[in-house]
Design a protein around this motif. Structure first.
Motif, mmCIF file in Angstrom:
data_model
loop_
_atom_site.group_PDB
_atom_site.id
_atom_site.type_symbol
_atom_site.label_atom_id
_atom_site.label_comp_id
_atom_site.label_asym_id
_atom_site.label_seq_id
_atom_site.Cartn_x
_atom_site.Cartn_y
_atom_site.Cartn_z
ATOM 1 N N PRO A 187 0.780 -1.214 0.015
ATOM 2 C CA PRO A 187 -0.174 0.010 -0.003
ATOM 3 C C PRO A 187 0.836 1.423 -0.089
ATOM 4 C CG PRO A 187 -0.829 -1.486 1.538
ATOM 5 C CD PRO A 187 0.414 -2.261 0.969
ATOM 6 N N GLY A 188 0.410 2.320 -0.927
ATOM 7 C CA GLY A 188 1.397 3.550 -1.072
ATOM 8 C C GLY A 188 2.650 3.579 -1.450
ATOM 9 N N LYS A 189 3.297 2.235 -2.025
ATOM 10 C CA LYS A 189 4.488 2.430 -2.422
ATOM 11 C C LYS A 189 4.605 2.454 -3.934
ATOM 12 C CE LYS A 189 6.326 1.245 1.598
ATOM 13 N NZ LYS A 189 7.259 2.328 2.433
ATOM 14 N N ILE A 190 5.388 3.470 -4.404
ATOM 15 C CA ILE A 190 5.670 3.690 -5.896
ATOM 16 C C ILE A 190 6.660 3.163 -6.444
ATOM 17 C CG2 ILE A 190 5.389 5.434 -7.671
ATOM 18 C CD1 ILE A 190 2.635 4.836 -6.049
ATOM 19 N N PHE A 191 6.800 2.484 -7.347
ATOM 20 C CA PHE A 191 8.103 1.849 -8.097
ATOM 21 C C PHE A 191 8.025 2.276 -9.477
ATOM 22 C CE2 PHE A 191 7.426 -0.603 -4.090
ATOM 23 C CZ PHE A 191 8.697 -0.862 -3.704
ATOM 24 N N VAL A 192 9.277 2.461 -10.111
ATOM 25 C CA VAL A 192 9.184 2.385 -11.504
ATOM 26 C C VAL A 192 10.261 1.446 -12.097
ATOM 27 C CG1 VAL A 192 9.740 3.924 -13.613
ATOM 28 C CG2 VAL A 192 8.298 5.018 -11.749
ATOM 29 N N ASN A 193 9.928 0.554 -12.904
ATOM 30 C CA ASN A 193 10.649 -0.769 -13.370
ATOM 31 C C ASN A 193 11.437 -1.276 -11.987
ATOM 32 O OD1 ASN A 193 11.794 -2.174 -15.116
ATOM 33 N ND2 ASN A 193 13.517 -0.968 -15.328
ATOM 34 N N GLY A 194 10.720 -1.610 -11.103
ATOM 35 C CA GLY A 194 11.080 -2.274 -9.818
ATOM 36 C C GLY A 194 11.902 -1.425 -8.729
ATOM 37 N N LEU A 195 12.027 -0.248 -9.020
ATOM 38 C CA LEU A 195 13.047 0.521 -8.408
ATOM 39 C C LEU A 195 12.098 1.757 -7.585
ATOM 40 C CD1 LEU A 195 15.952 1.345 -10.729
ATOM 41 C CD2 LEU A 195 15.610 -0.580 -8.905
ATOM 42 N N TYR A 196 12.157 1.684 -6.227
ATOM 43 C CA TYR A 196 11.399 2.692 -5.481
ATOM 44 C C TYR A 196 11.640 4.249 -5.806
ATOM 45 C CZ TYR A 196 9.836 5.279 -1.004
ATOM 46 O OH TYR A 196 9.472 6.021 -0.130
ATOM 47 N N VAL A 197 10.312 4.719 -5.680
ATOM 48 C CA VAL A 197 10.534 6.447 -5.917
ATOM 49 C C VAL A 197 9.767 6.992 -4.694
ATOM 50 C CG1 VAL A 197 9.566 7.897 -7.479
ATOM 51 C CG2 VAL A 197 10.045 5.864 -8.636
ATOM 52 N N CYS A 198 8.816 6.635 -4.232
ATOM 53 C CA CYS A 198 8.346 7.494 -3.134
ATOM 54 C C CYS A 198 6.957 6.730 -2.433
ATOM 55 C CB CYS A 198 7.866 8.693 -3.617
ATOM 56 S SG CYS A 198 6.297 8.681 -4.807
ATOM 57 N N ASP A 199 6.585 7.193 -1.444
ATOM 58 C CA ASP A 199 5.361 6.670 -0.889
ATOM 59 C C ASP A 199 4.222 7.868 -1.178
ATOM 60 O OD1 ASP A 199 6.775 4.537 0.486
ATOM 61 O OD2 ASP A 199 6.231 5.294 2.575
ATOM 62 N N THR A 204 -4.423 2.962 -1.833
ATOM 63 C CA THR A 204 -4.914 1.879 -1.208
ATOM 64 C C THR A 204 -3.846 0.626 -1.535
ATOM 65 O OG1 THR A 204 -7.143 2.684 -1.210
ATOM 66 C CG2 THR A 204 -6.786 0.255 -0.683
ATOM 67 N N TYR A 205 -3.247 0.870 -2.878
ATOM 68 C CA TYR A 205 -2.465 -0.330 -3.280
ATOM 69 C C TYR A 205 -1.146 0.209 -3.654
ATOM 70 C CZ TYR A 205 -6.627 -3.282 -3.450
ATOM 71 O OH TYR A 205 -7.670 -3.689 -3.090
ATOM 72 N N GLY A 206 -0.055 -0.594 -3.944
ATOM 73 C CA GLY A 206 1.147 -0.271 -4.588
ATOM 74 C C GLY A 206 1.255 -0.351 -5.748
ATOM 75 N N TYR A 207 2.044 0.429 -6.645
ATOM 76 C CA TYR A 207 2.175 0.407 -8.136
ATOM 77 C C TYR A 207 3.664 0.334 -8.644
ATOM 78 C CZ TYR A 207 -2.700 1.684 -7.273
ATOM 79 O OH TYR A 207 -3.882 1.575 -7.223
ATOM 80 N N ASN A 208 3.708 -0.768 -9.503
ATOM 81 C CA ASN A 208 5.337 -0.655 -10.195
ATOM 82 C C ASN A 208 4.916 -0.243 -11.823
ATOM 83 O OD1 ASN A 208 7.796 -1.216 -10.774
ATOM 84 N ND2 ASN A 208 7.617 -3.311 -11.175
ATOM 85 N N PHE A 209 5.345 1.034 -12.096
ATOM 86 C CA PHE A 209 5.137 1.511 -13.386
ATOM 87 C C PHE A 209 6.119 1.201 -14.310
ATOM 88 C CE2 PHE A 209 2.905 4.527 -10.354
ATOM 89 C CZ PHE A 209 1.771 4.654 -11.081
ATOM 90 N N LYS A 210 5.679 1.003 -15.540
ATOM 91 C CA LYS A 210 6.577 0.936 -16.605
ATOM 92 C C LYS A 210 7.404 2.555 -16.750
ATOM 93 C CE LYS A 210 4.529 -2.975 -18.896
ATOM 94 N NZ LYS A 210 4.202 -3.444 -20.055
ATOM 95 N N PRO A 211 8.418 2.552 -17.173
ATOM 96 C CA PRO A 211 9.223 3.837 -17.150
ATOM 97 C C PRO A 211 8.475 4.855 -18.265
ATOM 98 C CG PRO A 211 10.862 2.113 -17.011
ATOM 99 C CD PRO A 211 9.568 1.426 -17.332
ATOM 100 N N GLU A 212 7.970 4.186 -19.534
ATOM 101 C CA GLU A 212 7.485 4.939 -20.418
ATOM 102 C C GLU A 212 6.397 5.798 -20.201
ATOM 103 O OE1 GLU A 212 6.493 0.717 -22.085
ATOM 104 O OE2 GLU A 212 7.831 1.922 -20.702
ATOM 105 N N TYR A 213 5.675 5.472 -18.952
ATOM 106 C CA TYR A 213 4.359 6.163 -18.468
ATOM 107 C C TYR A 213 4.547 7.051 -17.297
ATOM 108 C CZ TYR A 213 2.278 2.606 -21.634
ATOM 109 O OH TYR A 213 1.911 1.854 -22.915
ATOM 110 N N ILE A 214 5.568 7.028 -16.727
ATOM 111 C CA ILE A 214 5.823 8.006 -15.551
ATOM 112 C C ILE A 214 7.226 8.582 -15.629
ATOM 113 C CG2 ILE A 214 6.305 8.084 -13.015
ATOM 114 C CD1 ILE A 214 3.360 8.019 -13.504
ATOM 115 N N ARG A 215 7.240 9.830 -15.781
ATOM 116 C CA ARG A 215 8.446 10.559 -15.938
ATOM 117 C C ARG A 215 8.992 10.927 -14.589
ATOM 118 N NH1 ARG A 215 10.410 7.785 -19.322
ATOM 119 N NH2 ARG A 215 12.351 9.255 -19.382
ATOM 120 N N LEU A 216 10.237 10.804 -14.266
ATOM 121 C CA LEU A 216 10.751 11.287 -12.807
ATOM 122 C C LEU A 216 11.855 12.466 -13.057
ATOM 123 C CD1 LEU A 216 11.655 7.557 -11.643
ATOM 124 C CD2 LEU A 216 9.588 9.051 -11.062
#
Length: 364
Positions: A187-199, A204-216
Motif C-alpha cells: 500500500p502506497g509504495k510507488i516503484f518504476v521498473n521495480g525501483l522505489y520512488v516514493c510513498d 490503497t495499493y502499491g504500483y510498479n510503473f513502466k518507465p514510459e508512463y511515469i517520468r521522474l
C-alpha cells in the motif's frame, strides 16, 4: 595507468544516500537490458565480503561515458535514465559514504578505480577515475561489465537496499498486470521498473510503473500527483474485477480518481450505474450535497455519493434525470396559507378554502 578527472566536488547532491546510489546503478543495468535484451542485467550480494556486484552481459564503458550529459538513453521512453549523470553521481555518493567501487570493464579489458583526489587546479578534492589495462584475466569473465561495491554491510543491504528494489524482494504479490505496469500489495509504495520512488499515502495499493508512463525528476524521488492518479486510474480501468473497482470508486479512493476520464468509452459509466441501481433501486438519484438531496423530486430517493461515483452514474446512457416537480401559483398560495393558518379564525379559514376550491376547479 591513466586517470580522468571529473569536475564534481564530493558534496554534490548532498541529500543522496547509499541507497540512492545503488538504485542508480541498478537502473543503469536494467536500462541496458531494456535497450538490448541480450545485455542481461544480474546482481549478487556476498554477506561474508560485504560486497554487492551488479553486472551486464554485454556492456562496455567507454571513456566518453564519463562526460556529464553523455548518454545513449536520451529520448528513449522505455528507460528511466535520461540525463547522462547516473553512474557518475552514484560513484561519487558511494565513495563519500565510505564505500569502495571498482568497475571491471572486461569488454574493453580495463579496470576502473574511482576515488577522490585533490585537484591542483581547483584546490579541492574531485572525483577521479583511474583506468588500467588488464589484457589477461585469471578467470573467464561471466559478464563484460561488473561493478563491485565493497563495504555494503548486511544491515544496509537487507534493511535499506532490498526494500527499495522489487528485483530483490520476495515479500509481495502482483495483484494485476496491465500494459502500464503492475498493481502490487504494498500500500502506497510507488516503484518504476521495480525501483522505489516514493510513498503516496492516499493510495490503497502499491504500483510498479513502466518507465514510459511515469517520468521522474533527476533525483528519481518526485512524481506529479496528477500523473500518479491518472496512470493508476488507467491501470484499474483495464481490471477484470469490476466489483473491486466499483468498491474503490464508491469509497472515493485516489487510485481510481480519474477512471471516467481515462476510459475510451462510457463502459465504466454503465457499469457504475448498473451497480448503483441494483443496490438502491430504480427510484434512486445520486447526489453529492445536502442541497442536491433536498431538491430530489417527489417519488425518488436521493443517495449521497462522492463526486467520482456521481459523475460515472450520471454519465451512463441508462441514467435519466427526472424532471423537477412543477410548482403552480395555486401550490404557492396553499403553502403560504398553511404557514399562517394558525393565526386565522374559523370564518377566514372557511372563506379561504372556498376560494382555493374555486381556483382548483378553474384549473382543471
Amino acid at each position: 595507468m591513466s586517470k580522468i578527472e571529473l569536475t564534481i566536488a564530493p558534496n554534490y547532491v548532498p541529500n543522496w544516500t547509499c541507497v540512492d546510489a545503488i538504485r542508480e546503478l541498478f537502473q543503469n543495468a536494467l536500462d541496458q537490458e531494456v535497450q538490448n535484451p541480450e545485455n542481461k542485467a544480474s546482481w549478487e550480494y556476498h554477506d561474508d565480503k560485504h560486497e554487492l556486484v551488479i553486472s551486464n552481459a554485454k556492456s562496455k564503458l567507454e571513456a566518453a561515458s564519463l562526460l556529464f550529459g553523455q548518454t545513449s538513453k536520451a529520448g528513449d521512453k522505455s528507460t528511466i535514465g535520461q540525463f547522462g549523470e547516473g553512474y557518475k553521481i552514484a560513484t561519487l555518493v558511494l565513495l563519500r559514504e565510505g564505500k569502495n567501487v571498482v568497475f571491471y570493464n572486461y569488454g574493453l579489458k580495463e579496470i576502473w578505480r574511482p576515488r577522490f583526489v585533490k585537484s591542483r587546479r581547483f584546490g579541492t578534492s574531485i572525483l577521479t577515475f583511474f583506468t588500467e589495462k588488464k589484457p589477461i584475466w585469471k578467470h573467464v569473465p561471466s559478464a563484460d561489465l561488473k561493478i563491485v561495491i565493497e563495504g555494503i554491510t548486511p544491515e544496509e543491504y537487507y534493511e535499506e537496499i532490498v526494500p527499495s528494489n522489487l528485483h530483490l524482494r520476495n515479500d509481495y504479490k502482483v495483484l494485476e498486470e496491465t500494459e502500464y505496469g503492475s498493481i502490487i500489495d504494498l500500500p502506497g509504495k510507488i516503484f518504476v521498473n521495480g525501483l522505489y520512488v516514493c510513498d503516496y499515502e492516499p493510495y490503497t495499493y502499491g504500483y510498479n510503473f513502466k518507465p514510459e508512463y511515469i517520468r521522474l525528476d533527476r533525483d528519481r524521488k518526485m512524481v506529479n500527483d496528477f500523473d500518479l492518479r491518472w496512470m493508476t486510474s488507467k491501470m484499474w480501468s483495464t481490471c477484470k474485477d469490476t466489483d473491486k473497482v466499483l468498491e474503490m470508486i464508491a469509497e472515493g479512493k485516489a487510485d481510481v480518481a480519474f477512471i471516467k476520464d481515462v476510459s475510451w468509452s462510457n463502459d465504466w459509466c454503465n457499469i457504475a450505474a448498473e451497480k448503483f441501481f441494483s443496490v438502491y433501486g430504480p427510484e434512486a438519484i445520486p447526489v453529492t450535497s445536502q442541497a442536491e438531496l433536498e431538491s430530489v423530486p417527489a417519488g425518488y430517493k436521493g443517495i449521497v455519493v462522492n463526486e467520482n461515483y456521481n459523475s460515472l452514474i450520471r454519465g451512463s446512457s441508462s441514467f435519466v434525470m427526472p424532471a423537477p416537480d412543477e410548482h403552480s401559483p395555486v401550490d404557492d398560495l396553499q403553502e403560504w396559507f398553511d404557514s399562517i393558518k394558525e393565526k386565522l379564525n374559523d370564518e377566514d379559514i372557511t372563506k379561504f378554502n372556498a376560494i382555493m376550491e374555486a381556483l382548483k376547479n378553474d384549473n382543471m
